[in-house]
Each structure stands twice: as C-alpha cells, then as structure tokens.
Design a protein around this motif. Structure first.
Motif, PDB file in Angstrom:
ATOM      1  N   LYS A   1       0.834  -1.196   0.000  1.00 25.12           N
ATOM      2  CA  LYS A   1       0.000   0.000   0.000  1.00 25.12           C
ATOM      3  C   LYS A   1       0.871   1.250   0.000  1.00 25.12           C
ATOM      4  CE  LYS A   1      -3.765   2.295   2.459  1.00 25.12           C
ATOM      5  NZ  LYS A   1      -4.724   2.218   3.596  1.00 25.12           N
ATOM      6  N   ARG A   2       1.855   1.291   0.861  1.00 28.77           N
ATOM      7  CA  ARG A   2       2.744   2.452   0.931  1.00 28.77           C
ATOM      8  C   ARG A   2       3.555   2.589  -0.359  1.00 28.77           C
ATOM      9  NH1 ARG A   2       6.196   2.358   6.144  1.00 28.77           N
ATOM     10  NH2 ARG A   2       7.322   0.739   4.991  1.00 28.77           N
ATOM     11  N   ALA A   3       3.993   1.460  -0.898  1.00 30.66           N
ATOM     12  CA  ALA A   3       4.770   1.488  -2.137  1.00 30.66           C
ATOM     13  C   ALA A   3       3.932   2.023  -3.298  1.00 30.66           C
ATOM     14  CB  ALA A   3       5.292   0.097  -2.458  1.00 30.66           C
ATOM     15  N   THR A   4       2.671   1.604  -3.360  1.00 32.53           N
ATOM     16  CA  THR A   4       1.791   2.065  -4.438  1.00 32.53           C
ATOM     17  C   THR A   4       1.586   3.570  -4.372  1.00 32.53           C
ATOM     18  OG1 THR A   4       0.659  -0.069  -4.500  1.00 32.53           O
ATOM     19  CG2 THR A   4      -0.500   1.815  -5.446  1.00 32.53           C
ATOM     20  N   LEU A   5       1.405   4.106  -3.184  1.00 33.91           N
ATOM     21  CA  LEU A   5       1.226   5.551  -3.020  1.00 33.91           C
ATOM     22  C   LEU A   5       2.444   6.330  -3.489  1.00 33.91           C
ATOM     23  CD1 LEU A   5      -0.522   5.650   0.478  1.00 33.91           C
ATOM     24  CD2 LEU A   5      -1.563   6.167  -1.743  1.00 33.91           C
ATOM     25  N   ALA A   6       3.604   5.713  -3.441  1.00 33.08           N
ATOM     26  CA  ALA A   6       4.844   6.393  -3.811  1.00 33.08           C
ATOM     27  C   ALA A   6       5.152   6.323  -5.307  1.00 33.08           C
ATOM     28  CB  ALA A   6       6.011   5.815  -3.020  1.00 33.08           C
ATOM     29  N   VAL A   7       4.352   5.576  -6.061  1.00 31.35           N
ATOM     30  CA  VAL A   7       4.563   5.492  -7.510  1.00 31.35           C
ATOM     31  C   VAL A   7       3.978   6.736  -8.168  1.00 31.35           C
ATOM     32  CG1 VAL A   7       3.992   4.205  -9.608  1.00 31.35           C
ATOM     33  CG2 VAL A   7       4.513   2.975  -7.492  1.00 31.35           C
TER      34      VAL A   7
ATOM     35  N   SER B   1       2.101   9.374 -10.586  1.00 27.62           N
ATOM     36  CA  SER B   1       0.801   9.187 -11.234  1.00 27.62           C
ATOM     37  C   SER B   1       0.934   8.796 -12.699  1.00 27.62           C
ATOM     38  CB  SER B   1      -0.039  10.452 -11.097  1.00 27.62           C
ATOM     39  OG  SER B   1       0.629  11.568 -11.656  1.00 27.62           O
ATOM     40  N   LEU B   2       1.937   9.324 -13.401  1.00 27.36           N
ATOM     41  CA  LEU B   2       2.108   8.971 -14.810  1.00 27.36           C
ATOM     42  C   LEU B   2       2.399   7.482 -14.962  1.00 27.36           C
ATOM     43  CD1 LEU B   2       2.376   9.756 -17.795  1.00 27.36           C
ATOM     44  CD2 LEU B   2       4.799  10.212 -17.361  1.00 27.36           C
ATOM     45  N   ILE B   3       3.249   6.948 -14.101  1.00 25.94           N
ATOM     46  CA  ILE B   3       3.568   5.522 -14.159  1.00 25.94           C
ATOM     47  C   ILE B   3       2.321   4.697 -13.850  1.00 25.94           C
ATOM     48  CG2 ILE B   3       4.952   3.681 -13.125  1.00 25.94           C
ATOM     49  CD1 ILE B   3       7.161   5.709 -12.659  1.00 25.94           C
ATOM     50  N   LYS B   4       1.537   5.133 -12.861  1.00 26.62           N
ATOM     51  CA  LYS B   4       0.305   4.417 -12.537  1.00 26.62           C
ATOM     52  C   LYS B   4      -0.643   4.385 -13.731  1.00 26.62           C
ATOM     53  CE  LYS B   4       0.293   5.508  -7.588  1.00 26.62           C
ATOM     54  NZ  LYS B   4      -0.319   6.374  -6.544  1.00 26.62           N
ATOM     55  N   ALA B   5      -0.699   5.480 -14.474  1.00 28.65           N
ATOM     56  CA  ALA B   5      -1.587   5.522 -15.640  1.00 28.65           C
ATOM     57  C   ALA B   5      -1.192   4.471 -16.667  1.00 28.65           C
ATOM     58  CB  ALA B   5      -1.551   6.912 -16.267  1.00 28.65           C
ATOM     59  N   TYR B   6       0.103   4.314 -16.918  1.00 31.99           N
ATOM     60  CA  TYR B   6       0.572   3.282 -17.840  1.00 31.99           C
ATOM     61  C   TYR B   6       0.230   1.883 -17.311  1.00 31.99           C
ATOM     62  CZ  TYR B   6       3.435   6.195 -20.976  1.00 31.99           C
ATOM     63  OH  TYR B   6       3.867   7.087 -21.917  1.00 31.99           O
ATOM     64  N   LEU B   7       0.420   1.686 -16.020  1.00 36.24           N
ATOM     65  CA  LEU B   7       0.155   0.366 -15.444  1.00 36.24           C
ATOM     66  C   LEU B   7      -1.327   0.016 -15.527  1.00 36.24           C
ATOM     67  CD1 LEU B   7       2.452   0.509 -12.279  1.00 36.24           C
ATOM     68  CD2 LEU B   7       2.990  -0.377 -14.567  1.00 36.24           C
ATOM     69  N   ARG B   8      -2.194   0.997 -15.327  1.00 39.42           N
ATOM     70  CA  ARG B   8      -3.630   0.753 -15.424  1.00 39.42           C
ATOM     71  C   ARG B   8      -4.024   0.329 -16.836  1.00 39.42           C
ATOM     72  NH1 ARG B   8      -4.085   5.102 -11.634  1.00 39.42           N
ATOM     73  NH2 ARG B   8      -4.266   6.621 -13.319  1.00 39.42           N
ATOM     74  N   LEU B   9      -3.263   0.774 -17.820  1.00 35.71           N
ATOM     75  CA  LEU B   9      -3.528   0.397 -19.206  1.00 35.71           C
ATOM     76  C   LEU B   9      -2.931  -0.960 -19.558  1.00 35.71           C
ATOM     77  CD1 LEU B   9      -3.095   3.681 -21.266  1.00 35.71           C
ATOM     78  CD2 LEU B   9      -5.092   2.194 -21.231  1.00 35.71           C
ATOM     79  N   GLY B  10      -2.228  -1.553 -18.616  1.00 37.72           N
ATOM     80  CA  GLY B  10      -1.595  -2.836 -18.881  1.00 37.72           C
ATOM     81  C   GLY B  10      -0.129  -2.719 -19.250  1.00 37.72           C
ATOM     82  N   GLY B  11       0.484  -1.588 -18.927  1.00 37.01           N
ATOM     83  CA  GLY B  11       1.889  -1.376 -19.230  1.00 37.01           C
ATOM     84  C   GLY B  11       2.815  -2.129 -18.285  1.00 37.01           C
ATOM     85  N   PHE B  12       4.079  -2.193 -18.684  1.00 38.60           N
ATOM     86  CA  PHE B  12       5.110  -2.868 -17.907  1.00 38.60           C
ATOM     87  C   PHE B  12       6.307  -1.929 -17.736  1.00 38.60           C
ATOM     88  CE2 PHE B  12       2.993  -6.126 -20.532  1.00 38.60           C
ATOM     89  CZ  PHE B  12       2.557  -7.005 -19.552  1.00 38.60           C
ATOM     90  N   VAL B  13       7.241  -2.354 -16.900  1.00 39.79           N
ATOM     91  CA  VAL B  13       8.508  -1.633 -16.770  1.00 39.79           C
ATOM     92  C   VAL B  13       9.641  -2.546 -17.221  1.00 39.79           C
ATOM     93  CG1 VAL B  13       7.727  -0.150 -14.887  1.00 39.79           C
ATOM     94  CG2 VAL B  13       8.836  -2.339 -14.360  1.00 39.79           C
ATOM     95  N   GLY B  14      10.703  -1.921 -17.742  1.00 41.11           N
ATOM     96  CA  GLY B  14      11.891  -2.670 -18.103  1.00 41.11           C
ATOM     97  C   GLY B  14      12.661  -3.091 -16.865  1.00 41.11           C
ATOM     98  N   GLU B  15      13.756  -3.795 -17.089  1.00 41.63           N
ATOM     99  CA  GLU B  15      14.556  -4.298 -15.980  1.00 41.63           C
ATOM    100  C   GLU B  15      15.638  -3.286 -15.613  1.00 41.63           C
ATOM    101  OE1 GLU B  15      17.170  -8.237 -14.712  1.00 41.63           O
ATOM    102  OE2 GLU B  15      15.939  -8.239 -16.521  1.00 41.63           O
ATOM    103  N   GLY B  16      15.605  -2.854 -14.358  1.00 36.44           N
ATOM    104  CA  GLY B  16      16.598  -1.909 -13.870  1.00 36.44           C
ATOM    105  C   GLY B  16      16.154  -0.465 -14.062  1.00 36.44           C
ATOM    106  N   ALA B  17      16.561   0.383 -13.128  1.00 41.29           N
ATOM    107  CA  ALA B  17      16.328   1.831 -13.226  1.00 41.29           C
ATOM    108  C   ALA B  17      17.636   2.495 -13.641  1.00 41.29           C
ATOM    109  CB  ALA B  17      15.851   2.377 -11.887  1.00 41.29           C
ATOM    110  N   PHE B  18      17.524   3.704 -14.163  1.00 39.74           N
ATOM    111  CA  PHE B  18      18.688   4.468 -14.606  1.00 39.74           C
ATOM    112  C   PHE B  18      18.769   5.737 -13.772  1.00 39.74           C
ATOM    113  CE2 PHE B  18      21.066   7.478 -17.129  1.00 39.74           C
ATOM    114  CZ  PHE B  18      22.059   6.723 -17.724  1.00 39.74           C
ATOM    115  N   VAL B  19      19.880   5.944 -13.094  1.00 38.71           N
ATOM    116  CA  VAL B  19      20.060   7.130 -12.242  1.00 38.71           C
ATOM    117  C   VAL B  19      20.613   8.258 -13.117  1.00 38.71           C
ATOM    118  CG1 VAL B  19      21.190   8.065 -10.207  1.00 38.71           C
ATOM    119  CG2 VAL B  19      20.477   5.660 -10.234  1.00 38.71           C
TER     120      VAL B  19
END
Length: 253
Positions: A195-201, A203-221
């Motif tokens: 629950k806490r993790a979801t709140l920290a995502v 909103s743009l990323i959440k919008a993609y996920l609601r559409l069925g989007g995915f994330v690649g492997e690894g983040a880029f700093v």
C-alpha cells in the motif's frame, strides 16, 4: 476549456519548451547542454525530429498567459531512424523492441503545469495520443518515466513493487545500461508494504500500469536531470476493450 493539438509553428514549440523549463529545470532541478536559462527554454537535439502534443487551457489564453499547460513529445520509428536512435537509448538497451519488427513510438518530456495535475488534463492528452496511435498504426509505446531525485534508498519500495508486480515479459523487456543502472528488487517481497509502495509510484507511471503497461529491468540514475528513471512499455494489442474506451471515448480535436 481544453484544446489539444500538435505544435505547428516555431512559436508553439517555444511555448512547450517554456513549460518544460518550468517543470524540468525550475521545479525538478534538471539541466542540459541546450537549456536556455535566459529565455527559460528546456530543449535538446531531439526536438526537431519529434511531434509535440500540446494541451491548451483557452481561459489562460484569454488572459494572455502561456496557455500551454501540458506537453507530450512523440518520436516515431521512422523519425528515430533519421536521427539514428531513440532518446531512451541513452539509458536503456532497446534491442528487444527494435528487433521485434513492430511499429514503435517513443513518448517523452511529458509534463503538466502544477495547477492541472490530478485532474482531467492528463486524460485529454491520452485521448489525443490514442488518435495519433490509431492513425499511424502504432503497435508498441515506450518511454522513460521518472522518480524525482537520485537517492535510490528513498524510493526502494516503489521500485521493488514495480519489479515484482509489473516487470515486462522477455519479448518486451528492455534493460537499463551500465554504469548508471540500478537494480529494482531492493526489498524482499514479504517485507514490502504494498500500500505504501503504491502511493509512492508517480501518477504517470500508474496511468501506464492501469492500461496494462510494464517496466523494463533496472532503473537508470540520471544525475543531470536529478531523476531516477524507469522505462515503461505498452503493447497496444493487449489493451482490453474497456481500457480502449477510457482513452478513445471522445475526439479531442
């Protein structure tokens, strides 16, 4: 009174770059070699090859303010071929997408004026994007989305949530490049507060996920822009009819 259109003049592009400056430079502390601080423009070498989708608030226009309150930058496969690469390739290995034989479209530099976040403004932009996608037969959307800041320890919960719950399938799984890549599985699943993790995502990323989007492997700093980036991927063929109706229910023109 929202209106959405593609930038069709140098003046309209400048209006988009001013909003980008306000958000990416003044608000988020980003920088870049072509940022113009005197004119307050956030721009780069990719802009001439891209379409720029603009969201206008006509009430602001009547008050002679910058009426552009939302921006999306679009780079298609054809224009990326002219340029030689996609913007995201500076951060992520896109070979799995580029070798798929499917028609790609990269989304980037998306931002909203602070007064328009959390409302219907993003929906208007998404609806306009849906018409752009249909008209051009786009099959896969992708692009970088960001967490503010480069202290990965502060965002380890949402990164872990994305890794465990929304990692792209192998055929779509782009990978963050060295040496600025960051593993996302930073917390073991049974210790993750979902629950806490979801709140920290964001909103743009959440919008993609609601559409069925995915994330690649690894983040880029990305220290230049003071962000930690993930790559979002969306296969339009996998959208359900309900999901399509949300974003194609009205013609935004």
């Amino acid at each position: 009174k929202f209106k959405v259109k593609l930038a069709a003049s140098p003046e309209e592009l400048l209006a988009a770059q001013r909003l980008r400056y306000d958000v990416f430079v003044k608000e988020l502390g980003g920088k870049g070699s072509l940022v113009d601080h005197d004119k307050q423009l956030e721009r780069d070498t990719y802009d001439p090859y891209c379409d720029h989708l603009l969201l206008y608030d006509e009430a602001r226009n009547a008050q002679k303010e910058n009426a552009v309150v939302g921006v999306y930058r679009i780079l298609t496969s054809e224009r990326a071929a002219e340029l030689g690469h996609f913007y995201s390739e500076d951060e992520f290995d896109l070979d799995v997408l580029k070798s798929s034989g499917r028609k790609l479209m990269e989304l980037g530099r998306s931002c909203l004026h602070p007064e328009y976040r959390g409302g219907s403004a993003m929906l208007y932009l998404w609806q306009a994007l849906s018409h752009y996608i249909i008209e051009r037969g786009i099959e896969i959307l992708f692009g970088v989305a960001s967490f503010h800041g480069t202290q990965v320890d502060t965002i380890k919960e949402p990164l872990s949530l994305l890794y465990y719950n929304h990692l792209a399938p192998r055929e779509l799984r782009v990978v963050a490049k060295h040496p600025h890549n960051q593993p996302m599985d930073l917390i073991v699943p049974h210790e993750l507060d979902k629950k806490r993790a979801t709140l920290a995502v964001p909103s743009l990323i959440k919008a993609y996920l609601r559409l069925g989007g995915f994330v690649g492997e690894g983040a880029f700093v990305d220290r230049a822009f003071n962000t930690t980036d993930v790559c979002l991927i969306l296969d339009t063929a996998k959208l359900s009819e309900r999901q399509k109706q949300i974003y194609v229910q009205r013609d935004p023109k």
